[in-house]
Design a protein around this motif. Structure first.
Motif, PDB file in Angstrom:
ATOM      1  N   ILE A  38      26.905  37.278  21.444  1.00  9.82           N
ATOM      2  CA  ILE A  38      27.021  38.189  22.131  1.00  9.82           C
ATOM      3  C   ILE A  38      27.402  39.499  21.431  1.00  9.82           C
ATOM      4  CG2 ILE A  38      29.403  38.258  22.498  1.00  9.82           C
ATOM      5  CD1 ILE A  38      27.103  37.990  25.412  1.00  9.82           C
ATOM      6  N   ASP A  39      27.787  39.554  20.409  1.00 11.45           N
ATOM      7  CA  ASP A  39      28.205  40.824  19.487  1.00 11.45           C
ATOM      8  C   ASP A  39      26.942  41.554  19.294  1.00 11.45           C
ATOM      9  OD1 ASP A  39      30.794  39.771  19.611  1.00 11.45           O
ATOM     10  OD2 ASP A  39      30.694  39.166  17.487  1.00 11.45           O
ATOM     11  N   HIS A  40      25.979  40.889  19.220  1.00 12.30           N
ATOM     12  CA  HIS A  40      24.635  41.911  18.879  1.00 12.30           C
ATOM     13  C   HIS A  40      23.917  42.230  20.149  1.00 12.30           C
ATOM     14  CE1 HIS A  40      24.983  40.278  14.726  1.00 12.30           C
ATOM     15  NE2 HIS A  40      24.965  39.112  15.549  1.00 12.30           N
ATOM     16  N   LEU A  41      24.572  42.182  21.311  1.00 13.58           N
ATOM     17  CA  LEU A  41      23.702  42.466  22.523  1.00 13.58           C
ATOM     18  C   LEU A  41      24.428  43.670  23.295  1.00 13.58           C
ATOM     19  CD1 LEU A  41      23.318  38.719  23.848  1.00 13.58           C
ATOM     20  CD2 LEU A  41      21.453  40.511  22.838  1.00 13.58           C
ATOM     21  N   GLU A  42      25.730  44.289  22.891  1.00 14.52           N
ATOM     22  CA  GLU A  42      26.429  45.176  23.467  1.00 14.52           C
ATOM     23  C   GLU A  42      25.333  46.412  23.969  1.00 14.52           C
ATOM     24  OE1 GLU A  42      30.002  46.151  21.663  1.00 14.52           O
ATOM     25  OE2 GLU A  42      30.572  44.124  22.018  1.00 14.52           O
ATOM     26  N   SER A  43      24.719  47.009  22.943  1.00  9.41           N
ATOM     27  CA  SER A  43      23.866  48.053  23.220  1.00  9.41           C
ATOM     28  C   SER A  43      22.836  47.775  24.243  1.00  9.41           C
ATOM     29  CB  SER A  43      23.315  48.752  21.763  1.00  9.41           C
ATOM     30  OG  SER A  43      22.550  47.674  21.314  1.00  9.41           O
ATOM     31  N   TRP A  44      22.155  46.556  23.915  1.00 11.28           N
ATOM     32  CA  TRP A  44      21.068  46.178  25.031  1.00 11.28           C
ATOM     33  C   TRP A  44      21.534  46.064  26.528  1.00 11.28           C
ATOM     34  CZ3 TRP A  44      20.967  41.266  27.531  1.00 11.28           C
ATOM     35  CH2 TRP A  44      19.877  41.153  28.173  1.00 11.28           C
ATOM     36  N   ALA A  45      22.656  45.284  26.416  1.00  6.81           N
ATOM     37  CA  ALA A  45      23.534  45.145  27.725  1.00  6.81           C
ATOM     38  C   ALA A  45      23.766  46.504  28.303  1.00  6.81           C
ATOM     39  CB  ALA A  45      24.647  44.270  27.519  1.00  6.81           C
ATOM     40  N   LYS A  46      24.156  47.158  27.691  1.00  7.45           N
ATOM     41  CA  LYS A  46      24.461  48.701  28.406  1.00  7.45           C
ATOM     42  C   LYS A  46      23.082  49.500  28.998  1.00  7.45           C
ATOM     43  CE  LYS A  46      26.840  53.042  27.288  1.00  7.45           C
ATOM     44  NZ  LYS A  46      27.750  53.710  26.448  1.00  7.45           N
ATOM     45  N   GLU A  47      22.269  49.692  27.823  1.00  4.37           N
ATOM     46  CA  GLU A  47      20.782  50.013  28.495  1.00  4.37           C
ATOM     47  C   GLU A  47      20.521  49.468  29.568  1.00  4.37           C
ATOM     48  OE1 GLU A  47      16.241  49.909  26.785  1.00  4.37           O
ATOM     49  OE2 GLU A  47      17.935  49.351  25.273  1.00  4.37           O
ATOM     50  N   LYS A  48      20.469  47.947  29.715  1.00  2.00           N
ATOM     51  CA  LYS A  48      19.925  47.289  31.067  1.00  2.00           C
ATOM     52  C   LYS A  48      20.982  47.259  32.129  1.00  2.00           C
ATOM     53  CE  LYS A  48      16.138  46.133  28.675  1.00  2.00           C
ATOM     54  NZ  LYS A  48      14.995  46.964  28.993  1.00  2.00           N
ATOM     55  N   GLN A  49      22.012  47.877  32.146  1.00  4.68           N
ATOM     56  CA  GLN A  49      23.028  47.946  33.037  1.00  4.68           C
ATOM     57  C   GLN A  49      23.548  46.547  33.382  1.00  4.68           C
ATOM     58  OE1 GLN A  49      20.524  50.322  35.792  1.00  4.68           O
ATOM     59  NE2 GLN A  49      21.744  52.069  35.577  1.00  4.68           N
ATOM     60  N   ILE A  50      23.710  45.972  32.340  1.00  4.95           N
ATOM     61  CA  ILE A  50      24.443  44.553  32.584  1.00  4.95           C
ATOM     62  C   ILE A  50      25.688  44.766  32.834  1.00  4.95           C
ATOM     63  CG2 ILE A  50      24.788  42.108  31.758  1.00  4.95           C
ATOM     64  CD1 ILE A  50      21.801  42.767  32.485  1.00  4.95           C
ATOM     65  N   GLU A  51      26.386  44.201  33.849  1.00  2.05           N
ATOM     66  CA  GLU A  51      27.995  44.289  34.438  1.00  2.05           C
ATOM     67  C   GLU A  51      28.688  43.638  33.499  1.00  2.05           C
ATOM     68  OE1 GLU A  51      28.335  44.160  38.420  1.00  2.05           O
ATOM     69  OE2 GLU A  51      26.333  44.639  38.952  1.00  2.05           O
ATOM     70  N   VAL A  52      28.252  42.202  33.208  1.00  3.13           N
ATOM     71  CA  VAL A  52      29.236  41.521  32.367  1.00  3.13           C
ATOM     72  C   VAL A  52      28.475  40.785  31.169  1.00  3.13           C
ATOM     73  CG1 VAL A  52      30.600  39.526  32.564  1.00  3.13           C
ATOM     74  CG2 VAL A  52      30.783  40.991  34.396  1.00  3.13           C
ATOM     75  N   LEU A  53      29.145  40.909  29.941  1.00  2.16           N
ATOM     76  CA  LEU A  53      28.618  40.189  29.006  1.00  2.16           C
ATOM     77  C   LEU A  53      29.538  39.137  28.595  1.00  2.16           C
ATOM     78  CD1 LEU A  53      25.899  40.549  27.504  1.00  2.16           C
ATOM     79  CD2 LEU A  53      26.896  42.223  25.925  1.00  2.16           C
ATOM     80  N   THR A  54      29.065  37.713  28.100  1.00  2.00           N
ATOM     81  CA  THR A  54      30.074  36.963  27.904  1.00  2.00           C
ATOM     82  C   THR A  54      29.204  35.882  26.829  1.00  2.00           C
ATOM     83  OG1 THR A  54      31.391  35.132  28.579  1.00  2.00           O
ATOM     84  CG2 THR A  54      29.630  35.469  29.953  1.00  2.00           C
ATOM     85  N   SER A  55      30.382  35.051  26.058  1.00  2.00           N
ATOM     86  CA  SER A  55      29.491  34.050  25.144  1.00  2.00           C
ATOM     87  C   SER A  55      30.217  32.898  25.927  1.00  2.00           C
ATOM     88  CB  SER A  55      30.694  34.287  23.887  1.00  2.00           C
ATOM     89  OG  SER A  55      31.816  34.040  24.012  1.00  2.00           O
TER      90      SER A  55
END
Length: 339
Positions: A38-55
């Protein structure tokens, strides 16, 4: 139901592709994505407007807002997550195969059936416009009684050895798409499988216990015959062709190319190579499969590619491996659809 909230489990190449395609559907809200890295996905998730990111994917299963999950994690996790998702009341889209074990798949499908949720397996080639056209021609009787099915499926380059070791083998990883296509296009179950295989592309694949070149012949319940050829390396591109020959004629689907231009000169006649790999070749199919999954939930209609379809393709793959090892044909028992 007017909208659908979705969670994605596994954000590798295919998980990210599904996110992009689901974003094209106005009724879809992708709330959460789970991935162990999950640590490598924060910028991608923000760009895709993902509300929740979790492992921890259990957070998605425990979220009452999420109505459906996409399982895009490694194959050895699929059956467990399917069962947990079904018990949580979530509709499920799962990448192929369901598992490496027929018994494990049957157990997962039984849980899905009891829970009453929808399950779609990610055999995207069913949704390709070319193959769908042939399936319709066969079903409508325009080719007559089918006699011969021929499928060619060759990758442009072999995968890494680490992938091969975890893939389940060529039949379960690669040709399983063609086994599903065979059942889909012919509208008949496979009753006998004969396989031949070799290591002709990369010796390291053989050292890993797999093959990289194979031909499988099929006998169908309707009396038709089929032949599938696979290679892990076609130097000219992604080779995807299909033909059905029948009593009234034949229908062929050729490779997709960047253009249909053919150049004729005194020296040669040339045209574009096939599109290079599956993300290019099956762009529309990937879009259509997630769109139809969403529609099936929103409109409460039937799933196009069911858990039963996934199970049958897996059984054929298992039979092909058994045939290769024994050097003899393997019979398949027909089963009634359950999911």
């Amino acid at each position: 139901m007017t909208s659908l909230t979705i969670g994605i489990i596994g954000a590798g190449r295919i998980g990210k592709l599904h996110v992009d395609n689901l974003k094209k559907i106005p009724q879809i809200r992708i709330k959460s994505v789970s991935d162990v890295f999950i640590d490598h996905l924060e910028s991608w998730a923000k760009e895709k407007q993902i509300e929740v990111l979790t492992s921890d994917y259990h957070e998605l299963l425990n979220d009452p807002e999420i109505q459906a999950v996409f399982i895009c994690s490694p194959t050895n996790t699929h059956a467990t997550i399917i069962k947990e998702a079904a018990l949580a009341g979530k509709n499920i889209f799962c990448e192929k195969p369901v598992s490496f074990s027929v018994e494990e798949t049957e157990e997962a499908l039984a849980v899905v059936e009891k829970a009453g949720v929808k399950l779609q397996i990610g055999f995207n080639r069913r949704f390709d416009p070319n193959f769908r056209r042939i399936q319709t021609l066969v079903k409508d009787g325009q080719i007559g009684q089918p006699h011969i099915l021929r499928i060619t499926s060759r990758d442009p380059e072999p995968p890494g050895v680490d992938y091969v070791k975890a893939s389940g083998g060529l039949f379960m990883d690669m040709m399983i798409h063609d086994f599903d296509m065979a059942r889909y296009v012919m509208d008949s179950e496979v009753v006998e499988v004969s396989a031949a295989g070799a290591v002709l592309v990369d010796p390291a694949i053989g050292e890993a216990g797999d093959i990289d070149t194979a031909i499988v012949t099929l006998k169908f319940a309707n009396g038709a015959l089929g032949v599938i050829d696979n290679s892990r390396q076609a130097v000219y591109g992604y080779d995807q062709r299909l033909e059905v020959f029948g009593a009234k004629g034949a229908a062929q689907a050729d490779n997709n190319r960047p253009t249909t231009v053919e150049i004729s000169t005194a020296e040669s006649v040339t045209k574009d190579k096939p599109l290079y790999f599956f993300l290019e070749r099956y762009t529309q199919a990937y879009i259509d499969e997630v769109s139809e999954f969403a529609s099936a939930i929103l409109e409460n209609t039937e799933i196009t590619c069911t858990g039963f379809d996934g199970l049958q393709a897996q059984k054929i793959a298992k039979a092909a491996k058994e045939s290769l090892e024994k050097g003899a044909p393997v019979q398949l028992k027909q089963a009634a659809p359950v999911i």
